[in-house]
Design a protein around this motif. Sequence first.
Motif, PDB file in Angstrom:
ATOM      1  N   ARG A  45       0.832  -1.209   0.000  1.00  0.00           N
ATOM      2  CA  ARG A  45       0.000   0.000   0.000  1.00  0.00           C
ATOM      3  C   ARG A  45       0.865   1.257   0.000  1.00  0.00           C
ATOM      4  NH1 ARG A  45      -2.813  -3.123   3.861  1.00  0.00           N
ATOM      5  NH2 ARG A  45      -1.925  -1.905   5.567  1.00  0.00           N
ATOM      6  N   LEU A  46       1.964   1.233   0.746  1.00  0.00           N
ATOM      7  CA  LEU A  46       2.847   2.394   0.807  1.00  0.00           C
ATOM      8  C   LEU A  46       3.481   2.680  -0.550  1.00  0.00           C
ATOM      9  CD1 LEU A  46       4.627   1.750   4.216  1.00  0.00           C
ATOM     10  CD2 LEU A  46       2.972   3.547   3.730  1.00  0.00           C
ATOM     11  N   VAL A  47       3.924   1.625  -1.234  1.00  0.00           N
ATOM     12  CA  VAL A  47       4.574   1.808  -2.532  1.00  0.00           C
ATOM     13  C   VAL A  47       3.576   2.337  -3.560  1.00  0.00           C
ATOM     14  CG1 VAL A  47       5.728   0.615  -4.421  1.00  0.00           C
ATOM     15  CG2 VAL A  47       6.360   0.097  -2.064  1.00  0.00           C
ATOM     16  N   VAL A  48       2.371   1.794  -3.573  1.00  0.00           N
ATOM     17  CA  VAL A  48       1.351   2.291  -4.489  1.00  0.00           C
ATOM     18  C   VAL A  48       1.029   3.746  -4.182  1.00  0.00           C
ATOM     19  CG1 VAL A  48      -1.074   2.068  -5.154  1.00  0.00           C
ATOM     20  CG2 VAL A  48       0.360   0.030  -4.991  1.00  0.00           C
ATOM     21  N   ASP A  49       1.018   4.099  -2.901  1.00  0.00           N
ATOM     22  CA  ASP A  49       0.782   5.492  -2.516  1.00  0.00           C
ATOM     23  C   ASP A  49       1.850   6.402  -3.111  1.00  0.00           C
ATOM     24  OD1 ASP A  49       0.017   7.850  -1.168  1.00  0.00           O
ATOM     25  OD2 ASP A  49       1.258   7.337   0.558  1.00  0.00           O
TER      26      ASP A  49
END
Length: 512
Positions: A310-314
């Motif tokens: 989720r952090l990387v997609v953010d």
Amino acid sequence: MPELRLALLAGTEGLAREVLRVCAADPVDPGGGLSGGELVVLPADGYCADHGHLARALTAAGAAAVVVVPEARDAVDGLEPAPDEVPYPLVGACAQAGLPLLLAPPATSAVRIAEVVAHRVAIEHGPAAGRLPGRQRRLITALAEGADTHDLLDLLARELGAACRVLTPAGRVLAGAPAGGPEPTRVAADPVAIARGALAAERLPAVIDGETVFALGRGPAFAGYLVCAGDRTDDDALAQAADLLLLGGARRAERLAVERAHAWELVDLVESDAAPDAVRARLGAAGIGPDAAPIVCCAAGDGADPATGRLVVDLIERVLAADPAARWVVACGKAESVVFCSAGTGAGAAARIAAAIEHAAHWWEPLLGAERVAIGIAGMSPTWATALAEARGARDRAWARPGRLTVAAGPEIDAYPALLAAVPAPVRSAFADRVLGGLRAYDAEHGTDLIGTLAAFLAANGAWQRCAAMLGVHVSALHQRMGRVRDLTGRDLFSARDRVDLLLALETDHAG
């Protein structure tokens, strides 16, 4: 709370404790950030190795109880919790600490638990009780009635009379509300600068660029920041409001998770060379037009932590959002996340996206915990299928680079180095060994440099005089060396096809 169908596994003596709010467990620091009265939600895959430490830390921090939420499984309605899904050492540790341990049914979500608790607190701590500040009562009531992050933030801004924002970990504005009172609206600080400053701060809340920053969640439940104008670090009620905003945002997070898992069908369509109309229809639903130049971002980590994904997609979305013309759709699978996007019509969009992500990577790495992540980006390919393959190849190249968050852009396949990059590394290595293995062995045994001579010959385009001058040898000596190369490789130096084999083998050998 009979509507949750919780099963009590341990800690009967602690059932009289008062529950004031719900929070997610932090496996690194179980008691960190707790203020007392929390119902701590522990995912089925979130057990730490030291169950005794977990139970003692939560008890010392004043947690009211722990709820274990098992992974969803194929089940029929009415399926009761299965106690054997919880490790016995955890049950024993909670029993010894006197900490109530509860087990939820497999289909229960953390948001559902939070909603039930918030509704109970709103009823029991109503205006007549006078036990909660009016602001908290109103926020809890709004949450119980289904308010999301935007609704809660609007209400909070009106209560404070100051502008408020919710930022994602990468500094993307997820929601914003103007001042609702007499305080004039101020120029908001750069959200990326706020996020960077919050990441570097020793503790939160902290004042950064004239705004107070609160963390939304901790550990794997970290979801971003609540930012309010002015210095409000002493406002304890505002810190509790941040927890309510986290619960409101959990609904959106669960919805996104479902949408992105469903979007993986688009990856399957692209990989299987499905009918172009089917692919265009799926992309069109996300606003990506049929004439958009394909751009694909592909990210994968070396662990299985969904929070990292989720952090990387953010981060990728924050970079894409900087282009007003950008449109994208995110698909998340078990092993990787894929973003199909279009970013305007200008040339080099993929390279710009890669450069922006790489620029942010040096300050964003601490959010990854112990995991490594590689991101590959490809653009200007003729089809979405080739862009996806190229992005995955670029991601594989990013793995070989040093660092915890590495990025590589896939060049257009208009030259043989880009084509070679799409070939799996074991295949490239086997090809180089087969073509150059005899030369390596001869050089090692006789102390010669036939491989260097071959490279010079090809660099000189087969010009004997020029190559001899480059090497500082007589032409006859060069003929003798190249004759040895021909015998050991079985390649005819006057054949264009054989020269291509030798050139590709040398390039592959140099690239590893």
